[in-house]
Design a protein around this motif. Sequence first.
Motif: not given
Length: 356
Positions: A178-185
């Motif tokens: 799930h690359p969409e989690t990158k900003p949160f990470l």
Amino acid sequence: MSRQPPRPPRAIFRLAAIGLVIAILATAFAYVSGWLDPGWLTPDSLIDTLEADTGIHAGYRRNHAKGICVTGEFESNGQAAALSRASVFDPGRRVPVIGRLAIPGPDPNASDAMPPVRSFALLFRLPDNEQWRTAMNAMPVFSVSTPEAFREQLEASQPDPQTGKPDPDKLAAFFQAHPETKPFLAWAKTARRSSSYANIGYNSLNAFRFIDDDGNTHFVRWGVEPEAPFSPMTEAQKQDPDFLSQELRQRLADGPQRWHLIITVAEPGDPTDDATLAWPAERRRIDAGIVTVDSAQSQVDGPCRDINYDPLILPDGIEGSDDPILSARSAAYSESFNRRTREQAEAPNRHQEPQS
């Protein structure tokens, strides 16, 4: 003999820590209104899962259980009136607010030093018995954007029976898928814990619609930004499990605390259905007025105790967007509210001020 691919232990354990944060935060955002198989995830089963993992703290919210009530007012400067016909934005309008400052998690005795996130919920009491309720969090984006991803996130974040913590391998696989989690990470890895509820900003995360006097729609997100300068949590505060409420009371003894209500206006093409994506920094920002908090009360018997800060309770001139997580929050908050108020009615003396 087959070789196992190498993995960076430090990175994986950092993911485990972040997974704990996500597991705490995500319980309030599950979409439970029909997109998922009702046999797998409903408001009941969602809260049941949370209770099975963390135990039941009867009479308390199932998430953001530890908090403090605050009261004050909002004064509009009229700058947002061109975007929304909501009466709260009329020039010079002053309305009372009932708020709640809290930390995430289901434990009312949790240490304030643990989570990097603080939350700020507000209820604006408007003329003609209208209300505007909003639940904001001190982070820039959410971790996932779809019900399917949320389901996978819950599965990956389940505590291992042997360690009591999420399996770092499952979390690593989830984040990779799930690359969409990158900003949160990226935010979670560097987030600094604030020394106060009053010196940090809070964001709606989801998009909403403002409707103007002519019926035109404007997509917006909002947040509140403090007048008090940010300072990080101190070493002494780390040793005090209840420092946030104590520090707030000390501040209020010296005078009211203020935040500016900032409306960010989307432009065509900006995502309105995905809380993992921030809008560009150059988007128009409108300072709509001042939220002032002048008193704090215990959540046990304070005015916020019986309020469900459902983000879809909105006045004329403000509507929900196409973000599916909004429906999730509404449904999950409702189930939590029903359970805790029933428990309070059954044992009214059991709900005591948390002691750490």
